[in-house]
Design an enzyme around this catalytic site. Structure first.
Site, mmCIF file in Angstrom:
data_model
loop_
_atom_site.group_PDB
_atom_site.id
_atom_site.type_symbol
_atom_site.label_atom_id
_atom_site.label_comp_id
_atom_site.label_asym_id
_atom_site.label_seq_id
_atom_site.Cartn_x
_atom_site.Cartn_y
_atom_site.Cartn_z
ATOM 1 N N ASP A 133 0.841 -1.191 0.000
ATOM 2 C CA ASP A 133 0.000 0.000 0.000
ATOM 3 C C ASP A 133 0.882 1.248 0.000
ATOM 4 O OD1 ASP A 133 -2.223 -1.658 0.251
ATOM 5 O OD2 ASP A 133 -2.228 -1.530 2.445
ATOM 6 N N LYS A 134 0.310 2.362 -0.429
ATOM 7 C CA LYS A 134 1.074 3.606 -0.542
ATOM 8 C C LYS A 134 1.782 3.966 0.761
ATOM 9 C CE LYS A 134 0.564 8.505 -1.711
ATOM 10 N NZ LYS A 134 -0.369 9.576 -2.155
#
Length: 300
Positions: A135-136
């Site tokens: 995930d970012k």
């Protein structure tokens, strides 16, 4: 195909043409739209193929599956540490705040763009093939294949170990088995649900101070937000993970880091390679505040 995107129409979109909606929401050019019109199933509304002249209603789901050849990777010359590299493999040390893949609205500044810059310098144009997609706001090791042949071999052998800081007290070692699916009415959130896909996460508590626990987590399956959803499901959300009920008082993003990744080097007889990524400063700072830094050293 390529990357898939979903958009929900609002009341303000009532009566708009699908073509205008996609240009506004997805940032598509007329050339992109013309290309997508000729690809069966690339544009759908409520799960059905749709013509770009369709008049939209509020509350509809517009999905777009964009082939890789239509997504131009803009070289990004940011420096991201490389933990390991061979003829077939590259492992990046991704910082929190950097996405792995670009989106149509945000086509720059991702790890894929960093790889594109590297290929540009070397006079190549190979696609970015990440094996684990963080995930970012998750930091740590990202394993990628340099060739189409190497990608499935890496995917079969790769094992990832994460370090995370969960809220509340945990002890021992156990496996969380609970099916995960998309939360109704949300594009981003996942949840444990009977209709979800089988999911399993192995958890080992390294230390606890009462309010928080330092744990190792291994994903035995590969579902979106798996560790975050499973720990929230047992009442132990990640520190900083406000999407799943965690508090940002201690850290400003989900306290999740891919600390170790092991894989078989392709075409080398299954030789295993182990790569480590050091915990970033924001998570180290949180551990110091809780008096859990020594537990991290013991765990390593």
């Amino acid at each position: 195909m390529g990357m898939k995107y979903e958009f929900k129409t609002a009341l303000a979109d009532e009566g708009a043409r699908l073509s205008g909606f996609l240009r506004k929401k997805a940032g598509l050019s007329l050339a992109h739209l013309r290309s997508l019109k000729h690809i069966e199933g690339a544009i759908k509304v409520d799960g059905l193929p749709a013509h770009t002249n369709l008049i939209l209603r509020a509350g509809q789901t517009v999905s777009l599956e964009c082939p890789e050849k239509l997504i131009a990777l803009i070289p990004c010359f940011l420096e991201v540490p490389v933990l390991y590299e061979s003829a077939e493999v590259i492992v990046y040390d991704k910082p929190a705040g950097m996405a792995v893949h670009p989106t149509l609205n945000h086509p720059e500044g991702t790890l894929a763009n960093v790889y594109a810059a590297r290929e540009h310098i070397m006079g190549k144009a190979g696609p970015f093939r990440p094996i684990n997609r963080l995930d970012k706001n998750t930091s740590g090791a990202v394993l990628a294949a340099k060739s189409r042949l190497a990608a499935p071999l890496l995917a079969k052998t790769a094992k990832k170990l994460y370090l995370t800081l969960a809220e509340g007290e945990l002890s021992g070692e156990f496996v969380i088995e609970a099916p995960i699916g998309r939360e109704e009415g949300s594009i981003i959130r996942r949840c444990v649900s009977e209709g979800g896909k089988p999911s399993a996460t192995r958890v080992r508590a390294l230390a606890s101070c009462g309010s928080h626990s330092l744990i190792e987590a291994e994903t035995l399956t590969g579902r979106t937000h798996q560790i975050r959803v499973h720990l929230a499901h047992i009442g132990r959300p990640l520190a900083g993970d406000t999407l799943y009920g965690g508090s940002s008082a201690l850290i400003g993003r989900q306290a999740l880091h891919c600390a170790r990744i092991e894989f078989g080097e392709p075409f080398k007889g299954g030789k295993l390679t182990l790569i480590r990524s050091a915990l970033p400063e924001d998570m180290l700072s949180a551990l110091r505040k809780l008096g859990l830094e020594e537990a991290l050293i013991r765990g390593e």
